[in-house]
Design an enzyme around this catalytic site. Sequence first.
Site, PDB file in Angstrom:
ATOM      1  N   ASN A  58      42.711  44.909  30.961  1.00 29.69           N
ATOM      2  CA  ASN A  58      41.984  45.947  31.776  1.00 29.69           C
ATOM      3  C   ASN A  58      42.252  47.365  30.735  1.00 29.69           C
ATOM      4  O   ASN A  58      43.376  47.557  30.266  1.00 29.69           O
ATOM      5  CB  ASN A  58      42.993  46.287  32.645  1.00 29.69           C
ATOM      6  N   TYR A  98      46.901  47.386  46.160  1.00 29.84           N
ATOM      7  CA  TYR A  98      46.750  48.837  46.311  1.00 29.84           C
ATOM      8  C   TYR A  98      47.225  48.994  47.683  1.00 29.84           C
ATOM      9  O   TYR A  98      47.077  50.108  48.522  1.00 29.84           O
ATOM     10  CB  TYR A  98      45.511  49.378  46.145  1.00 29.84           C
ATOM     11  N   ARG A 101      46.159  47.188  29.861  1.00 22.54           N
ATOM     12  CA  ARG A 101      47.332  46.362  30.584  1.00 22.54           C
ATOM     13  C   ARG A 101      46.655  44.858  30.420  1.00 22.54           C
ATOM     14  O   ARG A 101      45.314  44.447  30.920  1.00 22.54           O
ATOM     15  CB  ARG A 101      47.394  46.661  32.186  1.00 22.54           C
ATOM     16  N   SER A 136      40.297  45.003  38.963  1.00 21.57           N
ATOM     17  CA  SER A 136      40.927  45.033  40.249  1.00 21.57           C
ATOM     18  C   SER A 136      40.976  43.724  40.888  1.00 21.57           C
ATOM     19  O   SER A 136      41.312  43.776  42.215  1.00 21.57           O
ATOM     20  CB  SER A 136      40.837  46.317  41.080  1.00 21.57           C
ATOM     21  N   GLU A 142      35.931  50.160  43.619  1.00 20.96           N
ATOM     22  CA  GLU A 142      37.049  50.580  43.366  1.00 20.96           C
ATOM     23  C   GLU A 142      37.293  52.338  43.689  1.00 20.96           C
ATOM     24  O   GLU A 142      38.118  53.033  42.979  1.00 20.96           O
ATOM     25  CB  GLU A 142      37.669  50.551  42.003  1.00 20.96           C
ATOM     26  N   GLY A 150      44.956  51.421  36.526  1.00 20.71           N
ATOM     27  CA  GLY A 150      45.342  52.265  37.472  1.00 20.71           C
ATOM     28  C   GLY A 150      46.242  53.292  37.184  1.00 20.71           C
ATOM     29  O   GLY A 150      47.472  52.926  36.589  1.00 20.71           O
ATOM     30  N   GLU A 171      43.002  38.667  31.764  1.00 24.63           N
ATOM     31  CA  GLU A 171      42.351  39.627  31.290  1.00 24.63           C
ATOM     32  C   GLU A 171      42.937  40.864  30.711  1.00 24.63           C
ATOM     33  O   GLU A 171      44.270  40.853  30.797  1.00 24.63           O
ATOM     34  CB  GLU A 171      41.382  40.136  32.471  1.00 24.63           C
ATOM     35  N   ASP A 227      46.901  40.807  31.792  1.00 27.61           N
ATOM     36  CA  ASP A 227      47.353  40.068  33.016  1.00 27.61           C
ATOM     37  C   ASP A 227      47.598  38.676  32.687  1.00 27.61           C
ATOM     38  O   ASP A 227      46.839  38.077  32.014  1.00 27.61           O
ATOM     39  CB  ASP A 227      46.755  40.258  34.167  1.00 27.61           C
TER      40      ASP A 227
END
Length: 329
Positions: A277, A218, A257, A144, A18, A281, A275, A259
């Site tokens: 995070n 992205y 964050r 990601s 990443e 980002g 998960e 998900d």
Amino acid sequence: MSVAPTHVAVLMGGWANEREVSLMSGNGVADALEMKGYRVTPIDMCRDVAARIAETKPDVVFNALHGVPGEDGSVQGMLDLMGIPYTHSGLATSVIAIDKQLTKQALVPHGIPMPGGRIVASDELYERDPLPRPYVLKPVNEGSSVGVAIITEDSNVGNPIARDAEGPWQEFAELLAEPFIKGRELTTAVIDGVDGPRALGVTELIIETGFYDYEHKYTEGRTQHVCPAQIPPNVAALCEEYAIKAHNILGCHGTSRTDYRWDEEQGEDGLFVLETNTQPGMTPLSLVPEQAKHVGIDYAELVHMIVQEALRVHSPAKTDVQSQEAAHG
């Protein structure tokens, strides 16, 4: 007498999958901090990063790295040893949260629903499926959605998976196999403040084809973000509840964050955490800045809040160390 501005080293780049995303995050953060009046030194992660940070002598490090070694506890441990405050989560939290199996072990006993599954050696996949199809294969320690594959009856990988079929089994010795959960992609960001963690809302991610993988995250135009998500209030409230609970159980700081996959046919019982995070980002397409903007926090203010939280979190520990040194001096 004027007070010197807080000096922030923005750590970005590195050598993980990443890297490019991290550079986008880091450059955005650096620009925003300069707008807020901070003194900023960008640092591209390298093998002698400890020496570079020591030379820079920052008041605080903004960790804008994604993946290994910035998200797995390595950088956090280094900065702890150096006695330098840093943004986002600490060593133990980072070690647990980047490992999807350890995250399950931490969260599921506290009533947070997550998919079942098990870790399998990639070589086993060439002999038999670890779960009934459809199922998901993902690296245990990547972010990601790097290296995620959905294996269905129609997958063009063979049955069992062929050794020459393209997929994460060619790159990783072990993978986490989970049942595939049909439904909608949802996510909730959490930000820390003086009054504790706050959920910023729920976003639905509508993907043109496939699933919310690295490319969809992205690449502009590949995913539609619906913020706030058009879902029942009780499901939205549950997303926020689980996100804050995961943030607290894992010991996250700054931002996180969480998900989800949501099977709307099952109502609240169809919501599963995938998960959490710990290094979300901060690019123009990233979800945390988008949710923050929706609740009235612009990008520069968001970055400022993350830095101030880091200084709050690390100040008591730093004071305790200094007091102990004075007592033994």
